[in-house]
Write a protein that holds these residues in place. Structure first.
Motif, mmCIF file in Angstrom:
data_model
loop_
_atom_site.group_PDB
_atom_site.id
_atom_site.type_symbol
_atom_site.label_atom_id
_atom_site.label_comp_id
_atom_site.label_asym_id
_atom_site.label_seq_id
_atom_site.Cartn_x
_atom_site.Cartn_y
_atom_site.Cartn_z
ATOM 1 N N PHE A 177 46.566 -2.061 38.418
ATOM 2 C CA PHE A 177 46.992 -3.319 39.430
ATOM 3 C C PHE A 177 45.852 -4.382 39.099
ATOM 4 O O PHE A 177 44.564 -4.129 39.072
ATOM 5 N N GLU A 178 46.315 -5.609 39.020
ATOM 6 C CA GLU A 178 45.336 -6.569 39.275
ATOM 7 C C GLU A 178 45.645 -7.309 40.673
ATOM 8 O O GLU A 178 46.740 -7.936 40.747
ATOM 9 N N GLY A 179 44.710 -6.992 41.615
ATOM 10 C CA GLY A 179 44.909 -7.487 42.854
ATOM 11 C C GLY A 179 46.153 -6.503 43.299
ATOM 12 O O GLY A 179 46.145 -5.520 43.238
ATOM 13 N N ASP A 180 47.211 -7.272 43.809
ATOM 14 C CA ASP A 180 48.417 -6.509 44.236
ATOM 15 C C ASP A 180 49.725 -6.410 43.335
ATOM 16 O O ASP A 180 50.639 -5.829 43.639
ATOM 17 N N LYS A 181 49.336 -6.768 42.115
ATOM 18 C CA LYS A 181 50.248 -6.962 40.974
ATOM 19 C C LYS A 181 50.083 -5.845 40.101
ATOM 20 O O LYS A 181 48.900 -5.700 39.394
ATOM 21 N N ARG A 182 51.214 -4.926 39.824
ATOM 22 C CA ARG A 182 51.129 -4.213 38.677
ATOM 23 C C ARG A 182 51.111 -4.623 37.471
ATOM 24 O O ARG A 182 51.944 -5.530 36.835
ATOM 25 N N ILE A 183 50.100 -4.458 36.499
ATOM 26 C CA ILE A 183 50.119 -4.779 35.333
ATOM 27 C C ILE A 183 50.470 -3.970 34.110
ATOM 28 O O ILE A 183 50.514 -4.343 33.101
ATOM 29 N N ALA A 184 50.234 -2.764 34.390
ATOM 30 C CA ALA A 184 50.634 -1.340 33.352
ATOM 31 C C ALA A 184 50.810 -0.391 34.156
ATOM 32 O O ALA A 184 50.097 0.025 35.140
ATOM 33 N N ALA A 185 51.950 0.588 33.484
ATOM 34 C CA ALA A 185 52.027 1.803 33.746
ATOM 35 C C ALA A 185 52.451 2.559 32.734
ATOM 36 O O ALA A 185 53.218 2.042 31.818
ATOM 37 N N GLY A 186 51.979 3.744 32.434
ATOM 38 C CA GLY A 186 52.429 4.489 31.264
ATOM 39 C C GLY A 186 51.214 5.449 30.709
ATOM 40 O O GLY A 186 50.274 5.796 31.422
ATOM 41 N N ALA A 187 51.298 5.593 29.499
ATOM 42 C CA ALA A 187 50.328 6.542 28.943
ATOM 43 C C ALA A 187 48.993 5.798 29.184
ATOM 44 O O ALA A 187 48.864 4.773 29.106
ATOM 45 N N LEU A 188 47.760 6.498 29.337
ATOM 46 C CA LEU A 188 46.626 6.153 29.417
ATOM 47 C C LEU A 188 46.024 5.137 28.537
ATOM 48 O O LEU A 188 45.655 4.100 28.894
ATOM 49 N N ILE A 189 46.344 5.496 27.402
ATOM 50 C CA ILE A 189 45.915 4.480 26.149
ATOM 51 C C ILE A 189 46.457 3.053 26.335
ATOM 52 O O ILE A 189 45.864 1.929 26.175
#
Length: 75
Positions: free
Chosen positions: A10-22
């Motif tokens: 998350f950047e602030g309260d916005k999700r910026i990525a989800a998935g594999a750690l890399i």
């Protein structure tokens, strides 16, 4: 077949990525390279624990580090 993400960022309260750690690490690296950004936080998707990623070096360096590390080791 749907794969459960291993990390979420998350950047602030916005999700910026989800998935594999890399993949999450690469998205975070790209975002924090911008001149202005809010605080970015990365979490283990299943436990909610904060993950501390070392994003120094090249993309190849980061991929090599993350290939041998588990999310639990970064909490």
């Amino acid at each position: 077949m749907t794969t459960t993400p291993t990390a979420i960022a998350f950047e602030g309260d916005k999700r910026i990525a989800a998935g594999a750690l890399i993949d999450v690490a690469m998205a975070v690296r790209k975002r924090v390279a911008k001149p202005t950004h809010e605080n970015v936080h990365v979490f283990d998707y299943s436990t909610g624990k904060t993950l501390h990623l070392d994003l120094s070096g090249s993309e190849k360096d980061i991929r090599a580090r993350l290939a041998v590390a588990s999310p639990a080791a970064m909490a």
